[in-house]
Design a protein around this motif. Structure first.
Motif, PDB file in Angstrom:
ATOM      1  N   THR A   7      -4.764   5.564   9.835  1.00  0.00           N
ATOM      2  CA  THR A   7      -5.441   6.292   8.758  1.00  0.00           C
ATOM      3  C   THR A   7      -5.189   5.647   7.399  1.00  0.00           C
ATOM      4  N   LEU A   8      -3.955   5.160   7.163  1.00  0.00           N
ATOM      5  CA  LEU A   8      -3.607   4.608   5.852  1.00  0.00           C
ATOM      6  C   LEU A   8      -3.988   3.138   5.698  1.00  0.00           C
ATOM      7  N   LEU A   9      -4.329   2.452   6.785  1.00  0.00           N
ATOM      8  CA  LEU A   9      -4.573   1.015   6.706  1.00  0.00           C
ATOM      9  C   LEU A   9      -5.723   0.653   5.771  1.00  0.00           C
ATOM     10  N   PRO A  10      -6.904   1.263   5.845  1.00  0.00           N
ATOM     11  CA  PRO A  10      -7.987   0.849   4.915  1.00  0.00           C
ATOM     12  C   PRO A  10      -7.612   1.031   3.453  1.00  0.00           C
ATOM     13  N   THR A  11      -6.903   2.120   3.144  1.00  0.00           N
ATOM     14  CA  THR A  11      -6.506   2.350   1.747  1.00  0.00           C
ATOM     15  C   THR A  11      -5.467   1.344   1.300  1.00  0.00           C
ATOM     16  N   ALA A  12      -4.495   1.046   2.167  1.00  0.00           N
ATOM     17  CA  ALA A  12      -3.434   0.109   1.798  1.00  0.00           C
ATOM     18  C   ALA A  12      -3.975  -1.292   1.574  1.00  0.00           C
ATOM     19  N   CYS A  13      -5.036  -1.677   2.301  1.00  0.00           N
ATOM     20  CA  CYS A  13      -5.586  -3.022   2.134  1.00  0.00           C
ATOM     21  C   CYS A  13      -6.210  -3.216   0.757  1.00  0.00           C
ATOM     22  N   THR A  14      -6.703  -2.161   0.165  1.00  0.00           N
ATOM     23  CA  THR A  14      -7.333  -2.272  -1.161  1.00  0.00           C
ATOM     24  C   THR A  14      -6.433  -1.791  -2.280  1.00  0.00           C
ATOM     25  N   ASP A  15      -5.311  -1.167  -1.962  1.00  0.00           N
ATOM     26  CA  ASP A  15      -4.408  -0.630  -2.979  1.00  0.00           C
ATOM     27  C   ASP A  15      -3.571  -1.766  -3.558  1.00  0.00           C
ATOM     28  N   GLU A  16      -3.595  -1.899  -4.880  1.00  0.00           N
ATOM     29  CA  GLU A  16      -2.822  -2.959  -5.521  1.00  0.00           C
ATOM     30  C   GLU A  16      -1.312  -2.676  -5.467  1.00  0.00           C
ATOM     31  N   GLU A  17      -0.941  -1.400  -5.311  1.00  0.00           N
ATOM     32  CA  GLU A  17       0.476  -1.052  -5.259  1.00  0.00           C
ATOM     33  C   GLU A  17       1.098  -1.425  -3.915  1.00  0.00           C
ATOM     34  N   ALA A  18       0.296  -1.498  -2.861  1.00  0.00           N
ATOM     35  CA  ALA A  18       0.800  -1.847  -1.531  1.00  0.00           C
ATOM     36  C   ALA A  18       0.907  -3.360  -1.415  1.00  0.00           C
ATOM     37  N   SER A  19       2.087  -3.843  -1.086  1.00  0.00           N
ATOM     38  CA  SER A  19       2.300  -5.282  -0.972  1.00  0.00           C
ATOM     39  C   SER A  19       1.839  -5.778   0.389  1.00  0.00           C
ATOM     40  N   VAL A  20       1.691  -7.095   0.486  1.00  0.00           N
ATOM     41  CA  VAL A  20       1.259  -7.687   1.746  1.00  0.00           C
ATOM     42  C   VAL A  20       2.325  -7.485   2.817  1.00  0.00           C
ATOM     43  N   ARG A  21       3.597  -7.444   2.420  1.00  0.00           N
ATOM     44  CA  ARG A  21       4.657  -7.202   3.407  1.00  0.00           C
ATOM     45  C   ARG A  21       4.550  -5.808   4.002  1.00  0.00           C
ATOM     46  N   GLN A  22       4.193  -4.830   3.192  1.00  0.00           N
ATOM     47  CA  GLN A  22       4.042  -3.464   3.698  1.00  0.00           C
ATOM     48  C   GLN A  22       2.844  -3.357   4.635  1.00  0.00           C
ATOM     49  N   VAL A  23       1.728  -3.999   4.283  1.00  0.00           N
ATOM     50  CA  VAL A  23       0.564  -3.980   5.174  1.00  0.00           C
ATOM     51  C   VAL A  23       0.878  -4.706   6.470  1.00  0.00           C
ATOM     52  N   ALA A  24       1.622  -5.823   6.392  1.00  0.00           N
ATOM     53  CA  ALA A  24       2.009  -6.535   7.610  1.00  0.00           C
ATOM     54  C   ALA A  24       2.903  -5.670   8.486  1.00  0.00           C
ATOM     55  N   ALA A  25       3.785  -4.882   7.866  1.00  0.00           N
ATOM     56  CA  ALA A  25       4.640  -3.993   8.646  1.00  0.00           C
ATOM     57  C   ALA A  25       3.821  -2.908   9.331  1.00  0.00           C
ATOM     58  N   MET A  26       2.788  -2.382   8.657  1.00  0.00           N
ATOM     59  CA  MET A  26       1.907  -1.400   9.292  1.00  0.00           C
ATOM     60  C   MET A  26       1.227  -2.004  10.523  1.00  0.00           C
ATOM     61  N   LEU A  27       0.657  -3.205  10.368  1.00  0.00           N
ATOM     62  CA  LEU A  27       0.021  -3.850  11.510  1.00  0.00           C
ATOM     63  C   LEU A  27       1.026  -4.180  12.595  1.00  0.00           C
ATOM     64  N   GLY A  28       2.264  -4.547  12.189  1.00  0.00           N
ATOM     65  CA  GLY A  28       3.299  -4.793  13.179  1.00  0.00           C
ATOM     66  C   GLY A  28       3.623  -3.552  13.988  1.00  0.00           C
TER      67      GLY A  28
END
Length: 930
Positions: free
Chosen positions: A689-710
């Motif tokens: 649910t949070l993945l689409p928002t995190a991909c466009t959110d400037e506050e979410a870092s690439v490490r955090q998005v990678a951890a979600m996908l992990g």
């Protein structure tokens, strides 16, 4: 009743009136102050209940107290100390002074939450008047000790500071010494805080007294003159000083109110006790600070006109105990000069030897040089002399200061000893320096109108002659002088005075044969394989490492991880140095297991709890307590917190901890706990649910998005088995439209993992980026995304090595060089698990020898340059091989879903090979190799 004008101080009043008229423009202001001081002294000495004014940690006060107690033998001693600390004083027998009586509250009710935890300490040294009074009252049969000052709860009730958040620690601030940090951030209360509150007055006294600080002024002009004075002279001089400082204090209404409320409280308690017991005031002694002895409140005296209304305590639950203290901690907390308490202790020892006064000591007092003699029964005090006490002030104020003769032997011994100590600490000191220190001490004393150098003069001379401009070791010369004069004596709380938790810890560590109460660092070796009983000691040490400050229990060899136990361990223990922290643990529970469980629950259910912190509590509960019940409870709490989170800040830590817990439960439990199955199932849907928002959110870092996908990819098989739908993930990726290059590369890796993107297509996209001059400056950010993609897609390591190699070969230096620090910081901060993948893959791809590098061709280039081999039709080598091995061909046909029998005209395998030429080539290569 005798009026002030008819009292013993009539002559002194007359002289002061004449002085006021002579030295002031108008006699009103100065005369009012001077005569008011005399009135305060007269009022205090006439009080039927004898007032004994003292100053904290004053050898003169301690000597005068010991003398007066032996002469008067009072039946009741009223002491200015928090009334709720009384039950702890008997435990002083089991301690080595200095120690501090402490009240501690971690859970507060009625005070601002920002103040927690609340702590009050009252340090006690042997060279103090309060210790003499306590020892006399506890060791003499028939004597009652009554503490009359406000309670610890009222200390904070009357505190008018505004609630404010705790200030962050200054990272550049020097680290506090262990000795000065023994009291922590506790509020200090002491008898006799006697110091001018008028800054100009203190500056005037220091300047004209030719001294550096207040402790030196007090030593020179009060301690030494009063050391040999009689009782009446001592009382009147101390009352005079207290009244002077009180009348010249600035008019801070809030501070004045607190001071007067304390005095009202004390006199109200004393009158209540006298009324309840019927004790004659003549048989009592009131020990308080000289500042409070010169009080002018209406409640003053046994005949006070009003009664102070004491407010009830709050609902805060206070815990009481004794903690170790030190001379340096007392000096730091109460603003005294460094070394002043140590010097006071040496003066106390000299005064005892010179005057022959026999001090009071508690029987069995640890660290006492002499064993205390049993107290004798109280005998009624003799009749008080008729009339007011004689005037001792006039003679004392007119008397010229007595200059002590120079004690050359003492000063010479000091000079030799300080040079010896300096050489041991790395200074290039010699006999010439000892002579220089000796002569400079005499010179400084003469410049300050003293015939005999004081320890402060000697300290200045030693610093000047020995230290010069460098400090080669850990201690400077000033500190060496303090140690030489008596040292920073550090107290210790005895075993019997410890709370149950601390005693339990010492008992459980007994098999180590290391004295845990001894200060300093002690090495403990645990051979658990040879002595299985030491495993319990290991459990205690790991819990202490978690609960106590850094350095109290430090593992040198051995570690504790989920599912792993060391068979040998080595520890550096400093429990004696951190005894205060261990005692304060005893305020929270009766065992360290109980305290650890309470703290884990407090962390999990706190207002700032996150899914990551609660999972950390689950891991700690399993690691240190081995409690499945607590772990399940906290795991259920982690599930609740995760479902309520709306950010992905803790995704990397959540992923790491869930992986460790899953690995542990899969190897140690027959089935997974219900909470972790629910956590994986909820987390799968939550992060989708949070993945689409995190991909466009400037506050979410690439490490955090990678951890979600992990989390989504590594937990996918378990989540699908629990009923989750993979369509959630596919829809989440389809709805994700990142703009930041690193997140775009991360999304490409996710599409590759799902099969929506082939490696050839991914390689083509990277080539397009390198061919576009407008995108080349941003290409390193795509590479950073590919590096982070190793978290969810570890099989992409070979492609990342290829992409990084192409970047090094094709990117211009202005783009490549600024990116290298970013790559290194990425691998350091969030790539602890990613770097080994890249290094291992690079070691597999690149040649192992330098000579082979020139002729080496990257495998991805060789693969791209290889010619496409035509597919061989029926009758070719591949068909012949398949015909020679019909079982293999049947297996391939079944795998591809083709049923039927062999036909001579058109073999079934041949048809399949026509449809799948790549498979035919692979099979041909395989069979040829065989």
């Amino acid at each position: 009743m005798t009026t002030p004008s008819e009292g013993a101080f009539t002559a002194l009043r007359t002289q002061l009136q004449q002085a006021a008229a002579t030295f002031a423009d108008g006699p009103e202001a100065l005369e009012g102050i001077l005569l008011g001081i005399v009135d305060d002294v007269d009022r205090a000495v006439r009080e039927p209940l004898e007032i004994f004014p003292v100053c904290h940690h004053s050898p003169a006060s301690a000597i005068a107290m010991a003398r007066r107690l032996r002469d008067k033998q009072p039946k009741v001693v009223y002491l200015e100390l928090c009334e709720d600390l009384a039950p702890l004083l008997t435990e002083l027998r089991n301690c080595e002074l200095p120690v501090a009586v402490q009240a501690f509250a971690s859970e507060i009710d009625g005070f601002p939450a920002e103040w927690a935890p609340l702590s009050v300490v009252a340090p006690i040294t042997e060279a103090s008047a309060e210790y003499q009074a306590i020892a006399y009252a506890l060791e003499t049969p028939g004597v009652e000790l009554v503490l009359v000052d406000r309670s610890c709860d009222h200390v904070f009730q009357w505190d008018t500071r505004e609630p404010r958040p705790a200030e962050p620690a200054d990272p550049d601030a020097p680290a506090a010494q262990e000795e000065t940090a023994l009291h922590g951030d506790a509020v200090g209360v002491e008898i006799g805080d006697l110091r001018p509150r008028f800054a100009e007055l203190e500056e005037h006294l220091l300047r004209h007294g030719r001294v550096r600080h207040w402790s030196e002024w007090w030593h020179q002009y009060v301690e030494l003159p009063l050391g040999d004075g009689d009782h009446d002279t001592y009382r009147q001089v101390m009352l005079l000083i207290g009244s002077l400082f009180r009348r010249l204090a600035p008019g801070d209404p809030e501070r004045v109110r607190v001071d007067e409320d304390r005095e009202r409280h004390m006199w109200t308690r004393m009158r209540e006790h006298l009324a309840a017991t019927g004790t004659d005031p003549a048989d009592c002694l009131y020990v308080c600070g000289a500042f409070h002895a010169a009080s002018r409140v209406e409640e003053f005296g046994v005949g006070g006109t009003t009664t102070f209304e004491i407010s009830p305590p709050t609902a805060t639950k206070w815990q009481y105990g004794l903690i170790p203290s030190s001379n340096a901690a007392i000096e730091a907390q109460f603003g005294l000069a460094a070394g002043s308490v140590s010097i006071a202790a040496s003066v106390w020892a000299k005064n005892l030897k010179r005057t022959g006064v026999r001090p009071y000591r508690l029987a069995g007092q640890a660290g006492a040089k002499k064993r205390a003699k049993p107290g004798k029964a109280v005998t009624p005090a003799g009749p008080a002399p008729a009339g007011p006490p004689p005037d001792r002030l006039s003679g004392f104020l007119r008397r010229l200061p007595v200059l002590d003769p120079l004690d050359e032997a003492e000063l010479l011994g000091w000079s030799v000893e300080i040079v010896r100590a300096a050489r041991r600490n790395g200074y290039l000191a010699s006999t010439a320096d000892a002579i220089a220190v000796f002569e400079t001490s005499i010179l400084l004393a003469g410049m300050r109108d003293r015939a005999k150098p004081t320890p402060y003069d000697f300290q200045d001379a030693a610093v000047t002659c020995i230290e010069k401009d460098t400090v080669p070791g850990r201690r400077d010369v000033g500190r060496l002088v303090e140690i030489m004069m008596g040292g920073d004596r550090i107290g210790r709380v005895g075993y019997d005075a410890l709370p149950p938790l601390a005693r339990d810890v010492y008992d459980r560590l007994a098999p180590l044969e290391v004295n845990p109460q001894q200060r300093g660092v002690r090495r403990a070796l645990l051979d658990i394989a040879a002595r299985p009983e030491l495993e319990q000691c290991s459990d205690v040490l790991w819990m202490l490492r978690y609960l106590m400050p850094q350095g109290a229990a430090r593992p040198i060899m051995g570690e504790r991880r989920l599912g792993e136990r060391s068979i040998q361990e080595s520890w550096d223990l400093a429990l004696g140095t951190h005894q205060r922290a261990l005692i304060e643990l005893g305020y929270e529970g009766v065992s360290i297991e109980q305290v650890l469980e309470q703290r884990l629950r407090r962390t999990a259910y706190g207002p700032r709890a996150t899914a990551a912190t609660v999972l950390a509590a689950v891991e700690d509960a399993t690691l240190y307590l081995g409690s499945r019940r607590l772990a399940d409870e906290l795991g259920t709490r982690a599930l609740e917190v995760l479902a309520a989170e709306r950010s992905v800040d803790g995704a990397p830590e959540v992923l790491a901890r869930v992986r460790r817990l899953l690995a542990y439960y899969r190897t140690s439990e027959p089935v997974l706990p219900a909470w972790i199955e629910s956590f994986v199932k909820t987390g799968y849907a939550h992060y989708c649910t949070l993945l689409p928002t995190a991909c466009t959110d400037e506050e979410a870092s690439v490490r955090q998005v990678a951890a979600m996908l992990g989390f989504l990819f590594s937990m996918e098989s378990l989540a699908l088995s629990l009923g989750c739908d993979r369509t959630q993930l596919e829809l989440a990726l389809a709805q994700s439209h990142p703009r930041e290059p690193s997140k775009v590369a991360l999304l490409w890796a996710a599409q590759l993992q799902l099969g929506r993107l082939s490696r050839a297509e991914l390689r083509a996209r990277c080539d397009e980026l390198l061919d576009n001059p407008l995108v080349v400056p941003a290409y390193p950010r795509y590479l950073s995304g590919f590096v982070h993609a190793l978290e969810p897609v570890p099989g992409l390591a070979d492609f990342v090595v290829e992409a990084v190699s192409n970047a090094f070969g094709r990117l211009p230096d202005p783009v490549l060089l600024p990116w290298l620090p970013t790559l290194i910081s990425t691998l350091r901060s969030g790539g602890a698990e990613l770097a080994p993948l890249l290094i291992r893959e690079a070691g597999r791809v690149f040649p192992g020898r330098l000579a082979a590098l020139d002729a080496w061709v990257p495998p991805w280039r060789a693969e791209a340059a290889a010619p496409v081999r035509p597919v061989r039709r029926a009758g070719g080598g591949g068909v012949a091989l398949l015909a020679a091995h019909p079982a293999t061909c049947d297996a391939v046909a079944t795998l591809l879903g083709c049923d039927g029998a062999w036909e001579a005209a058109a073999p079934r395998g041949a048809e399949l090979l026509d449809r799948h030429p790549d498979t035919a080539l692979a099979l041909e290569a395989l069979l040829t190799a065989r």
